[in-house]
Write an enzyme that holds these catalytic residues in place. Structure first.
Site, mmCIF file in Angstrom:
data_model
loop_
_atom_site.group_PDB
_atom_site.id
_atom_site.type_symbol
_atom_site.label_atom_id
_atom_site.label_comp_id
_atom_site.label_asym_id
_atom_site.label_seq_id
_atom_site.Cartn_x
_atom_site.Cartn_y
_atom_site.Cartn_z
ATOM 1 N N LYS A 1 33.643 41.402 48.113
ATOM 2 C CA LYS A 1 33.966 42.830 48.129
ATOM 3 C C LYS A 1 33.508 43.521 46.848
ATOM 4 C CE LYS A 1 38.270 44.081 46.678
ATOM 5 N NZ LYS A 1 38.131 44.086 45.221
ATOM 6 N N ASP B 1 34.176 46.035 43.709
ATOM 7 C CA ASP B 1 35.367 46.271 42.902
ATOM 8 C C ASP B 1 35.879 47.687 43.177
ATOM 9 O OD1 ASP B 1 37.349 45.464 41.144
ATOM 10 O OD2 ASP B 1 35.907 44.397 39.898
ATOM 11 N N GLU B 2 37.120 47.949 42.773
ATOM 12 C CA GLU B 2 37.753 49.212 43.164
ATOM 13 C C GLU B 2 37.083 50.428 42.538
ATOM 14 O OE1 GLU B 2 39.231 46.848 41.374
ATOM 15 O OE2 GLU B 2 39.429 47.830 39.420
ATOM 16 N N HIS C 1 42.505 48.101 49.023
ATOM 17 C CA HIS C 1 42.788 47.858 47.607
ATOM 18 C C HIS C 1 43.837 48.876 47.175
ATOM 19 C CE1 HIS C 1 42.277 47.352 43.302
ATOM 20 N NE2 HIS C 1 41.518 46.292 43.536
HETATM 21 C C1 CAP Z 1 40.409 41.026 40.625
HETATM 22 C C2 CAP Z 1 40.300 42.499 40.756
HETATM 23 C C3 CAP Z 1 41.336 43.304 41.548
HETATM 24 C C4 CAP Z 1 42.781 43.015 41.236
HETATM 25 C C5 CAP Z 1 43.748 44.161 41.463
HETATM 26 C C6 CAP Z 1 40.267 43.044 39.352
HETATM 27 O O1 CAP Z 1 39.448 40.527 39.733
HETATM 28 O O2 CAP Z 1 39.090 42.836 41.333
HETATM 29 O O3 CAP Z 1 41.047 44.642 41.383
HETATM 30 O O4 CAP Z 1 43.092 41.979 42.097
HETATM 31 O O5 CAP Z 1 45.074 43.737 41.468
HETATM 32 O O6 CAP Z 1 39.374 43.811 39.045
HETATM 33 O O7 CAP Z 1 41.163 42.741 38.614
HETATM 34 P P1 CAP Z 1 39.633 39.209 38.849
HETATM 35 P P2 CAP Z 1 45.963 43.693 42.790
HETATM 36 O O8 CAP Z 1 39.716 38.057 39.833
HETATM 37 O O9 CAP Z 1 38.412 39.104 37.986
HETATM 38 O O10 CAP Z 1 40.883 39.363 38.071
HETATM 39 O O11 CAP Z 1 45.297 42.820 43.791
HETATM 40 O O12 CAP Z 1 47.239 43.131 42.290
HETATM 41 O O13 CAP Z 1 46.095 45.089 43.291
HETATM 42 MG MG MG Z 2 39.129 44.864 40.973
#
Ligand code: CAP
Ligand code: MG
Length: 411
Positions: A181, A183-184, A269
């Site tokens: 996916k 990223d947000e 997300h």
């Molecule tokens: C995970 C992630 C998600 C988080 C958000 C990040 O990456 O893409 O956005 O999971 O938290 O950018 O942190 P990493 P949640 O594996 O590199 O940490 O799912 O709790 O909403």
């Molecule tokens: Mg993320």
């Protein structure tokens, strides 16, 4: 007091029940004001009220004082909202009532909506997840094996161009990931235009599927001002999944995409949820947002990890899970997503509290592997295999060097 009927026997088929924690100097009086403001009243009696509008009054039917805090009394209250108050199939409208003005009233300095119970009649007006756990598993052909899915987020979060995003996606799938996916905070920036990225990553997906013989899934983040067009673009290019930043985009947008019938899995997300959920004495709880995400049609839903980098205790994560998977008058459950600071070493613990019906995602925990993305993805998949075979990671790592290296780095 019209808006307070303590001990009233509430007809749960015709009322939505909302549970609040409040802090205020006069619990009953001000809880009544809360019920009034969130239904058909305001701060002063109205000349415009008609006899028939009283049918839409909410009322407090339970109040329990807890303790004194900062000169106020803290209390749990339950408010009953007549179902006619709500527009069919509209999460935003529900929120404007039960979590609207009332969270900002001067007379109630703190108020938190921590649970809701919705009657069948109203639940039935929502479509909910089109695919849900079984639909996603069928598509991914894991409906027999029932193993957890392994996902990744292409990292760095932002900055990569479409070619490199596609290469990293391909490597992730080739190494063993089921799911990739965006990223947000990656949407349609100049350094990685949405359309170019979707075309290239979906090409990479085709290649990975034919080389591995496994089904693969890509969720491009369609969050933005033209989400329908972006979803259509993904569909036109053979995509099977889209991702939405639920709270940033808004529930109306999520519902619109769901109702437009794209027939694609929707990955949700929850970026920005902590601005609403994190402070325990105010706001809206994550379990409530989880339930509303399910109603709005999210198929795969982020609910926290307990063990990773993001805050969220076990009890809360389990409540989030319950809201998205438990029986809800026949509505499909969402596939829970555990993500945020995870690596292969976390997998046994996650499966222990989540069960096998979960999507375990690692961004840093794959792309930070000492031997790169392919080996990182392989290590994650090996950790899942070990758990499914009932073997400890340490034991499994003796014969699986990718996992061994991951454990050496992160445990
Ligand atoms: C995970 C992630 C998600 C988080 C958000 C990040 O990456 O893409 O956005 O999971 O938290 O950018 O942190 P990493 P949640 O594996 O590199 O940490 O799912 O709790 O909403
Ligand atoms: Mg993320």
């Amino acid at each position: 007091m019209d808006f307070v009927k303590l001990g009233e026997d509430v007809d749960k088929d015709n009322y939505l029940i909302a549970d609040f924690y409040i802090e205020t100097d006069d619990i009953l009086k001000n809880a009544g004001e809360l019920a009034k403001e969130s239904s058909n009243g305001t701060w002063t009696p109205l000349k415009t009220a008609k006899g028939y509008t009283s049918n839409l009054s909410a009322f407090v039917f339970y109040a329990k004082e807890l303790y004194e805090i900062e000169g106020n009394k803290a209390a749990y209250i339950k408010v009953a909202y007549p179902i006619e108050l709500f527009e069919d199939n509209s999460v935003p409208q529900v929120l404007s009532d039960i979590a609207g003005n009332i969270l900002g009233m001067k007379i109630i300095p703190k108020a938190r909506l921590f649970d809701i119970e919705i009657p069948q009649r109203y639940i039935k007006t929502f479509k909910g997840p089109k695919f849900g756990i079984e639909g996603v598993r069928k598509y991914m052909r894991t409906d027999k094996t029932r193993r957890p899915h392994v996902g990744t987020i292409v990292k760095p979060k932002v900055g990569l161009n479409p070619e490199d995003t596609a290469t990293i996606s391909y490597e992730s799938w080739y190494g063993g990931c089921d799911f990739v996916k965006d990223d947000e905070n990656l949407t349609n920036q100049r350094f990685c235009p949405f359309e170019d990225r979707v075309i290239k990553v979906l090409d990479a997906l085709d290649r990975a599927e034919s080389e591995t013989g496994e089904k693969k899934l890509y969720a491009p983040n369609i969050t933005g001002v033209d989400m329908t067009e972006r979803a259509q673009f993904v569909k036109d290019h053979g995509g099977a999944c889209i991702m939405v930043d639920i709270l940033v985009a808004g529930f109306s947008k999520v519902q619109e995409i769901r109702d437009q019938g794209f027939d694609m899995i929707i990955h949700g997300h929850r970026a920005m949820h902590a601005a609403i959920t994190r402070y325990e004495r105010h706001g809206i709880s994550m379990p409530v947002l989880s339930l509303l995400s399910r109603l709005s049609g999210i198929d795969q839903m982020h609910i926290g990890t307990v063990v990773g980098k993001m805050e969220g205790e076990l009890t809360e994560v389990l409540k989030n899970k319950e809201k998205i998977v438990s029986d809800l008058f026949g509505m499909n459950p969402c596939f829970p997503v555990n993500s945020g600071g995870l690596h292969p070493g976390h997998i046994p613990e996650i499966v222990q509290f989540m069960g096998d019906d979960t999507i375990i995602q690692a961004g840093g925990g794959i792309h930070g592997h000492p031997d790169g993305t392919i080996k990182g993805a392989t290590a994650m998949r090996q950790a899942v295999d070990a758990v499914m075979e009932g073997v400890s990671l340490q034991e499994y790592a003796k014969t699986h060097k990718e996992l061994k290296k991951a454990l050496e780095k992160w445990q």
